[in-house]
Design an enzyme around this catalytic site. Structure first.
Site, mmCIF file in Angstrom:
data_model
loop_
_atom_site.group_PDB
_atom_site.id
_atom_site.type_symbol
_atom_site.label_atom_id
_atom_site.label_comp_id
_atom_site.label_asym_id
_atom_site.label_seq_id
_atom_site.Cartn_x
_atom_site.Cartn_y
_atom_site.Cartn_z
ATOM 1 N N HIS A 1 77.994 80.887 23.105
ATOM 2 C CA HIS A 1 77.978 80.682 21.657
ATOM 3 C C HIS A 1 79.396 80.506 21.153
ATOM 4 C CE1 HIS A 1 77.934 84.975 22.647
ATOM 5 N NE2 HIS A 1 78.748 85.147 21.623
ATOM 6 N N HIS B 1 81.723 81.001 18.091
ATOM 7 C CA HIS B 1 81.865 81.678 16.801
ATOM 8 C C HIS B 1 82.626 80.749 15.851
ATOM 9 C CE1 HIS B 1 81.044 85.971 18.104
ATOM 10 N NE2 HIS B 1 81.363 85.460 19.264
#
Ligand code: AMP
Ligand code: ZN
Length: 116
Positions: free
Chosen positions: A102, A104
């Site tokens: 992921h 950020h």
């Protein structure tokens, strides 16, 4: 880890309620549950990839797509001009806690550097 045991795969599949801010054929975007800045979003590949170390040759378009999606979200959130940070924590020293890749997206305040 099998994707069935992965928090973000479970969110992707609707097994855990969440309201993605964006979805397309390659990625989805979540509001971080513990935001560290006024804007804190996570841009995730639909495909389960545990860490940056697990990316394969051929994944370059996918990684690029995560970045261009983040840039679009930054614009939508009104922080494109003020600035923002894109971070992928990888394994222990970086403090990665969820092992589904992921990106950020952090912004909306002055961010310190170097990070802790
Ligand atoms: P990292 O520490 O880089 O692996 O980041 C994991 C991020 O996922 C943290 O910022 C958490 O706050 C966030 N997080 C954990 N559970 C959820 C959830 N259910 N929905 C949205 N974000 C989450
Ligand atoms: Zn996963």
């Amino acid at each position: 880890m099998a994707p069935n045991d992965c928090l973000f795969c479970r969110i992707r599949d609707g097994l855990i309620p969440a309201q993605p801010l964006h979805r397309d054929e390659h990625c989805f975007v979540l509001q971080d549950i513990h935001p560290q800045a006024p804007v804190h979003l996570l841009v995730l590949p639909n495909r389960h990839v545990a860490t940056v170390n697990d990316l394969q040759p051929g994944d370059e378009p996918l990684v690029g797509h995560l970045f261009t999606t983040a840039a679009r979200l930054a614009a939508e959130k009104g922080i494109a001009a003020s600035g923002y940070r894109l971070v992928m924590n990888t394994l222990g020293d970086a403090g990665q806690t969820v092992f589904h890749l992921h990106l950020h997206l952090l912004g909306g305040r002055q961010l310190g550097w170097p990070p802790g």
